[in-house]
Enzyme design. Structure first.
Site, PDB file in Angstrom:
ATOM      1  N   CYS A  43       1.257   0.966 -18.173  1.00 13.37           N
ATOM      2  CA  CYS A  43       1.286   2.428 -18.098  1.00 13.37           C
ATOM      3  C   CYS A  43       0.410   2.939 -16.956  1.00 13.37           C
ATOM      4  CB  CYS A  43       0.830   3.020 -19.433  1.00 13.37           C
ATOM      5  SG  CYS A  43       0.625   4.788 -19.376  1.00 13.37           S
ATOM      6  N   CYS A  48       3.955   4.480 -16.249  1.00 10.06           N
ATOM      7  CA  CYS A  48       4.012   5.940 -16.431  1.00 10.06           C
ATOM      8  C   CYS A  48       3.201   6.735 -15.396  1.00 10.06           C
ATOM      9  CB  CYS A  48       3.469   6.337 -17.803  1.00 10.06           C
ATOM     10  SG  CYS A  48       3.590   5.109 -19.085  1.00 10.06           S
ATOM     11  N   LYS A  51       4.173   6.313 -11.632  1.00 10.01           N
ATOM     12  CA  LYS A  51       5.533   6.870 -11.560  1.00 10.01           C
ATOM     13  C   LYS A  51       5.501   8.400 -11.558  1.00 10.01           C
ATOM     14  CE  LYS A  51       7.561   7.920 -15.089  1.00 10.01           C
ATOM     15  NZ  LYS A  51       8.193   7.444 -16.292  1.00 10.01           N
ATOM     16  N   TYR A  99     -11.052   3.202 -17.959  1.00 11.24           N
ATOM     17  CA  TYR A  99     -10.676   2.361 -19.114  1.00 11.24           C
ATOM     18  C   TYR A  99     -11.716   1.267 -19.334  1.00 11.24           C
ATOM     19  CZ  TYR A  99      -6.022   4.056 -20.361  1.00 11.24           C
ATOM     20  OH  TYR A  99      -4.982   4.803 -20.844  1.00 11.24           O
ATOM     21  N   ALA A 115      -5.187 -15.395 -21.295  1.00 12.16           N
ATOM     22  CA  ALA A 115      -5.531 -16.034 -22.566  1.00 12.16           C
ATOM     23  C   ALA A 115      -4.263 -16.527 -23.238  1.00 12.16           C
ATOM     24  CB  ALA A 115      -6.235 -15.027 -23.475  1.00 12.16           C
ATOM     25  N   TYR A 179      16.206   4.472 -17.990  1.00 10.15           N
ATOM     26  CA  TYR A 179      15.384   5.569 -17.485  1.00 10.15           C
ATOM     27  C   TYR A 179      14.586   5.191 -16.239  1.00 10.15           C
ATOM     28  CZ  TYR A 179      10.895   3.992 -19.543  1.00 10.15           C
ATOM     29  OH  TYR A 179       9.754   3.303 -19.843  1.00 10.15           O
ATOM     30  N   GLU A 183      14.885   7.302 -12.892  1.00 13.35           N
ATOM     31  CA  GLU A 183      13.700   7.991 -12.356  1.00 13.35           C
ATOM     32  C   GLU A 183      13.431   7.578 -10.905  1.00 13.35           C
ATOM     33  OE1 GLU A 183      11.155   8.739 -16.454  1.00 13.35           O
ATOM     34  OE2 GLU A 183      10.781   6.912 -15.334  1.00 13.35           O
ATOM     35  N   ARG A 200      26.410  -1.225 -14.398  1.00  3.39           N
ATOM     36  CA  ARG A 200      27.603  -1.953 -14.900  1.00  3.39           C
ATOM     37  C   ARG A 200      28.353  -1.180 -15.987  1.00  3.39           C
ATOM     38  NH1 ARG A 200      24.971  -6.383 -19.110  1.00  3.39           N
ATOM     39  NH2 ARG A 200      23.760  -4.778 -20.106  1.00  3.39           N
ATOM     40  N   ARG A 206      22.454   4.792 -21.208  1.00  2.36           N
ATOM     41  CA  ARG A 206      23.073   4.362 -22.474  1.00  2.36           C
ATOM     42  C   ARG A 206      22.089   4.637 -23.612  1.00  2.36           C
ATOM     43  NH1 ARG A 206      23.526  -0.819 -25.001  1.00  2.36           N
ATOM     44  NH2 ARG A 206      22.166  -1.663 -23.411  1.00  2.36           N
ATOM     45  N   GLY A 263      16.160  -3.590 -17.163  1.00  6.78           N
ATOM     46  CA  GLY A 263      15.590  -3.835 -18.483  1.00  6.78           C
ATOM     47  C   GLY A 263      14.288  -4.604 -18.381  1.00  6.78           C
ATOM     48  N   ASP A 304       4.846  -3.181 -26.475  1.00  2.20           N
ATOM     49  CA  ASP A 304       6.131  -3.634 -25.930  1.00  2.20           C
ATOM     50  C   ASP A 304       6.459  -5.080 -26.295  1.00  2.20           C
ATOM     51  OD1 ASP A 304       6.208  -1.166 -24.774  1.00  2.20           O
ATOM     52  OD2 ASP A 304       6.482  -1.871 -22.716  1.00  2.20           O
ATOM     53  N   HIS A 437      10.018  35.534 -23.680  1.00  8.09           N
ATOM     54  CA  HIS A 437      10.923  36.004 -22.640  1.00  8.09           C
ATOM     55  C   HIS A 437      10.157  36.371 -21.377  1.00  8.09           C
ATOM     56  CE1 HIS A 437      14.607  37.714 -21.090  1.00  8.09           C
ATOM     57  NE2 HIS A 437      13.925  38.788 -20.742  1.00  8.09           N
ATOM     58  N   GLU A 442      13.520  29.893 -24.458  1.00 10.26           N
ATOM     59  CA  GLU A 442      13.965  30.862 -25.463  1.00 10.26           C
ATOM     60  C   GLU A 442      15.394  30.566 -25.919  1.00 10.26           C
ATOM     61  OE1 GLU A 442      14.540  35.044 -24.130  1.00 10.26           O
ATOM     62  OE2 GLU A 442      14.171  34.277 -22.124  1.00 10.26           O
TER      63      GLU A 442
HETATM   64  C1  LIG Z   1       8.056   1.929 -14.259  1.00  6.12           C
HETATM   65  C2  LIG Z   1       7.688   2.240 -15.686  1.00  6.12           C
HETATM   66  C3  LIG Z   1       7.597   3.550 -16.087  1.00  6.12           C
HETATM   67  C4  LIG Z   1       7.248   3.866 -17.395  1.00  6.12           C
HETATM   68  N1  LIG Z   1       7.173   5.178 -17.749  1.00  6.12           N
HETATM   69  C5  LIG Z   1       6.824   5.512 -19.009  1.00  6.12           C
HETATM   70  C6  LIG Z   1       6.695   6.878 -19.386  1.00  6.12           C
HETATM   71  O1  LIG Z   1       6.913   7.777 -18.581  1.00  6.12           O
HETATM   72  N2  LIG Z   1       6.310   7.149 -20.648  1.00  6.12           N
HETATM   73  C7  LIG Z   1       6.057   6.164 -21.570  1.00  6.12           C
HETATM   74  O2  LIG Z   1       5.685   6.476 -22.707  1.00  6.12           O
HETATM   75  N3  LIG Z   1       6.189   4.859 -21.242  1.00  6.12           N
HETATM   76  C8  LIG Z   1       6.566   4.510 -19.988  1.00  6.12           C
HETATM   77  N4  LIG Z   1       6.671   3.187 -19.638  1.00  6.12           N
HETATM   78  C9  LIG Z   1       6.452   2.152 -20.676  1.00  6.12           C
HETATM   79  C10 LIG Z   1       4.969   1.901 -20.918  1.00  6.12           C
HETATM   80  O3  LIG Z   1       4.344   1.576 -19.701  1.00  6.12           O
HETATM   81  C11 LIG Z   1       4.792   0.774 -21.937  1.00  6.12           C
HETATM   82  O4  LIG Z   1       5.516   1.092 -23.103  1.00  6.12           O
HETATM   83  C12 LIG Z   1       3.330   0.554 -22.317  1.00  6.12           C
HETATM   84  O5  LIG Z   1       2.545   0.286 -21.189  1.00  6.12           O
HETATM   85  C13 LIG Z   1       3.232  -0.600 -23.318  1.00  6.12           C
HETATM   86  O6  LIG Z   1       1.886  -0.861 -23.609  1.00  6.12           O
HETATM   87  P1  LIG Z   1       1.446  -2.295 -24.136  1.00  6.12           P
HETATM   88  O7  LIG Z   1       0.016  -2.170 -24.555  1.00  6.12           O
HETATM   89  O8  LIG Z   1       2.409  -2.795 -25.113  1.00  6.12           O
HETATM   90  O9  LIG Z   1       1.569  -3.266 -22.889  1.00  6.12           O
HETATM   91  P2  LIG Z   1       1.082  -3.150 -21.395  1.00  6.12           P
HETATM   92  O10 LIG Z   1       0.608  -1.800 -21.058  1.00  6.12           O
HETATM   93  O11 LIG Z   1       2.149  -3.742 -20.576  1.00  6.12           O
HETATM   94  O12 LIG Z   1      -0.205  -4.084 -21.359  1.00  6.12           O
HETATM   95  C14 LIG Z   1      -0.104  -5.471 -21.498  1.00  6.12           C
HETATM   96  C15 LIG Z   1      -1.253  -6.108 -20.726  1.00  6.12           C
HETATM   97  O13 LIG Z   1      -1.368  -7.466 -21.115  1.00  6.12           O
HETATM   98  C16 LIG Z   1      -1.720  -8.235 -19.978  1.00  6.12           C
HETATM   99  N5  LIG Z   1      -1.362  -9.615 -20.291  1.00  6.12           N
HETATM  100  C17 LIG Z   1      -0.115 -10.125 -20.505  1.00  6.12           C
HETATM  101  N6  LIG Z   1      -0.208 -11.418 -20.866  1.00  6.12           N
HETATM  102  C18 LIG Z   1      -1.528 -11.734 -20.882  1.00  6.12           C
HETATM  103  C19 LIG Z   1      -2.258 -12.917 -21.190  1.00  6.12           C
HETATM  104  N7  LIG Z   1      -1.653 -14.034 -21.594  1.00  6.12           N
HETATM  105  N8  LIG Z   1      -3.605 -12.890 -21.089  1.00  6.12           N
HETATM  106  C20 LIG Z   1      -4.259 -11.755 -20.695  1.00  6.12           C
HETATM  107  N9  LIG Z   1      -3.609 -10.606 -20.395  1.00  6.12           N
HETATM  108  C21 LIG Z   1      -2.270 -10.594 -20.512  1.00  6.12           C
HETATM  109  C22 LIG Z   1      -0.892  -7.596 -18.853  1.00  6.12           C
HETATM  110  O14 LIG Z   1      -1.433  -7.905 -17.601  1.00  6.12           O
HETATM  111  C23 LIG Z   1      -1.008  -6.128 -19.220  1.00  6.12           C
HETATM  112  O15 LIG Z   1      -2.117  -5.533 -18.566  1.00  6.12           O
HETATM  113  C24 LIG Z   1       6.984   2.828 -18.329  1.00  6.12           C
HETATM  114  C25 LIG Z   1       7.080   1.492 -17.930  1.00  6.12           C
HETATM  115  C26 LIG Z   1       7.426   1.200 -16.629  1.00  6.12           C
HETATM  116  C27 LIG Z   1       7.525  -0.243 -16.209  1.00  6.12           C
END
Ligand SMILES: Cc1cc2nc3c(=O)[nH]c(=O)nc-3n(C[C@H](O)[C@H](O)[C@H](O)COP(=O)(O)OP(=O)(O)OC[C@H]3O[C@@H](n4cnc5c(N)ncnc54)[C@H](O)[C@@H]3O)c2cc1C
Length: 460
Positions: A43, A48, A51, A99, A115, A179, A183, A200, A206, A263, A304, A437, A442
């Site tokens: 994100c 997000c 973007k 963060y 890890a 999306y 975008e 496709r 979709r 995807g 995710d 208005h 509205e």
């Molecule tokens: C281009 C794009 C635009 C998006 N726009 C939006 C939006 O507008 N609004 C919205 O709500 N969502 C949006 N999303 C989706 C959103 O970014 C994700 O849903 C969200 O970040 C998921 O959070 P998460 O904590 O599951 O994983 P992530 O934020 O992906 O965090 C996972 C972390 O784990 C780390 N990691 C992975 N494997 C390991 C490992 N083995 N050891 C240590 N670290 C590891 C990765 O480096 C990463 O930093 C967008 C995604 C993309 C790609």
């Protein structure tokens, strides 16, 4: 407990992992978190946030054009991609630091390492060191699908690279209809690139309401984006600085960049899940129960990587609910229905609840209200664009079960409509609410005429 180095080990410092770590620590747990790339996750670093910054940049082109109708004389604007990217990177670095500081403030120990899980209580770091944890939380997110192995795949970029291109492509082909593809098509078009979107399926987006898909497609075409549905990219040839993209109908498109946004996959590979017995669901994400517990009792997964609803606020909510459940003594599950969402296309899209097709499938009686109108700002600007709004109402209970908006600030609007829909607001509640208005919103409280009404006969 004594042989554990920590109470909780979180893998992945993205939206879900950071929230879970901070809340668990606040409840008194000893927490470690590992991040292999940058703190903040998809994100903040390549999703997000960057973007949306590019979306803002792209929208200025219309603002400059529209200003003329309001009496402004704007000198011929020019755009400098490297400035945008540098400024965006500075903001992302600031957020990453914020963060990291939050984790420190909450006494979460951050390890900048990859890890993997060795056994149910052991994590192995890329340094070779091992940590013993009572509980493990997998929050590793997702990764762009690279695409099928076609000739020239090595020339293709994903959204990850799109944020760091050295220059704005003059022409770009984007494959995908979700999306992220939509975008980026709007971002590049707004900044001045010639964009071809190849998908496709029969129409973009979709899973969204059909009227919304059609409306957005025609708006995007009106903004000069070529949308080619029913085809896939079959090969990419490099010819000097150009890329020649071949489609399934044998036609070709010459461009400077080719991007695939077809995807995202849950990040499960090489994590040690199989050997420890963490099961995957059919969709490839980690299978979890309503409390985000995996098939191994002390291992949980959020965000995710579980492939439930792949959005930042959902990952955050799941991470928080996990910490409340395991460390706060408050078993909390997350409601994955009623999730409002936006697509930051141009124009923007905001939706919550059922599509018309879903409502007809699930409800005995459905009333549909629709409105398509020219936004006031477009009048003096002379811009040919229309807003579209649609309410889906349960014809028996009068509850609003779906709201779909295409137009400026649709994402902002749907956040608030989401509160009403989640509370179970009826169409009568919408009607009784006084209009603001003159606004576009509205229209949501003044749609009186049903566009269509569906009812199932007793025999069905
Ligand atoms: C281009 C794009 C635009 C998006 N726009 C939006 C939006 O507008 N609004 C919205 O709500 N969502 C949006 N999303 C989706 C959103 O970014 C994700 O849903 C969200 O970040 C998921 O959070 P998460 O904590 O599951 O994983 P992530 O934020 O992906 O965090 C996972 C972390 O784990 C780390 N990691 C992975 N494997 C390991 C490992 N083995 N050891 C240590 N670290 C590891 C990765 O480096 C990463 O930093 C967008 C995604 C993309 C790609």
């Amino acid at each position: 407990m004594a042989d554990h180095d920590v109470d909780l080990f979180v893998i992945g410092a993205g939206s879900g992992g950071v929230r879970a770590a901070r809340i668990a620590s606040n409840y008194g747990a000893r927490v470690m978190i590992a991040e292999e790339f940058r703190v903040g996750g998809t994100c903040v670093i390549r999703g997000c946030v960057p973007k949306k910054l590019l979306v803002y940049a792209a929208r200025f082109s219309h603002e400059f054009e529209d200003a003329a109708g309001y009496g402004w004389t704007v000198p011929e604007p020019t755009f400098h991609w490297p400035t945008l990217i540098a400024n965006k990177d500075r903001e992302i670095a600031r957020l990453e630091a914020a963060y990291t500081a939050t984790l420190e403030r909450f006494n979460v120990k951050l390890l900048k390492n990859r890890a993997v899980i060795e056994d149910a209580h052991t994590i192995r770091l890329s340094t070779g060191a091992r940590v013993r944890a009572e509980t493990i939380l997998i929050a590793t997110g997702g990764w762009p699908h690279p695409g099928p192995k076609i000739p020239g795949l090595e020339h293709v970029i994903s959204s990850n690279e799109a944020f760091h291109l050295p220059e704005l492509p003059k022409r770009i082909v984007i494959q995908g209809g979700g999306y992220i593809a939509v975008e980026f098509a709007c971002i590049f078009a707004g900044l001045g690139s010639e964009v071809t979107l190849v998908y496709r399926g029969e129409n973009i987006l979709r899973g969204f309401d059909d009227d919304v898909r059609e409306h957005l497609r025609s708006e995007m075409r009106g903004r000069g984006i070529t949308i080619t549905c029913g085809h896939t990219v079959t090969a990419i040839d490099k010819a000097g600085d150009e890329l020649v993209t071949r489609l399934s109908d044998d036609s070709t498109i010459t461009a400077d960049k080719v991007m695939f946004a077809i995807g995202r996959h849950p990040n499960v590979t090489g994590l040690g899940l199989e050997q420890v017995g963490v099961k995957l669901a059919e969709h490839g994400g980690i299978a979890v129960d309503e409390y985000s517990r995996t098939s191994v009792p002390n291992i949980y997964a959020v965000g995710d990587v579980t492939h439930r609803v792949n959005l930042t606020p959902v990952a955050i909510r799941e991470g928080h609910a996990f910490a409340d459940t395991v460390y706060g003594g408050k078993p909390t599950s997350v409601d994955h229905t009623h999730v409002p969402t936006a697509v930051f296309s141009e124009p923007e899209l905001g939706v919550i609840g059922l599509t018309e097709a879903q409502a007809r499938e699930q409800l005995a009686k459905v009333d549909v209200y629709k409105s398509s109108f020219r936004p006031m700002k477009a009048t003096l600007a002379g811009r040919d664009t229309r807003c579209f709004m649609k309410l889906l109402v349960d014809g028996i209970t009068d509850r609003v079960v779906g709201c779909h908006i295409v137009g400026p600030d649709a994402g902002e609007l749907i956040q608030l409509v989401g509160v009403a829909v989640r509370m179970g607001a009826t169409k009568a509640d919408f009607d009784a609410t006084m209009a603001v208005h003159p606004t576009a919103a509205e229209e949501l409280v003044t749609m009186r005429e049903k566009a269509v009404s569906y009812g199932r006969s007793a025999a069905e």
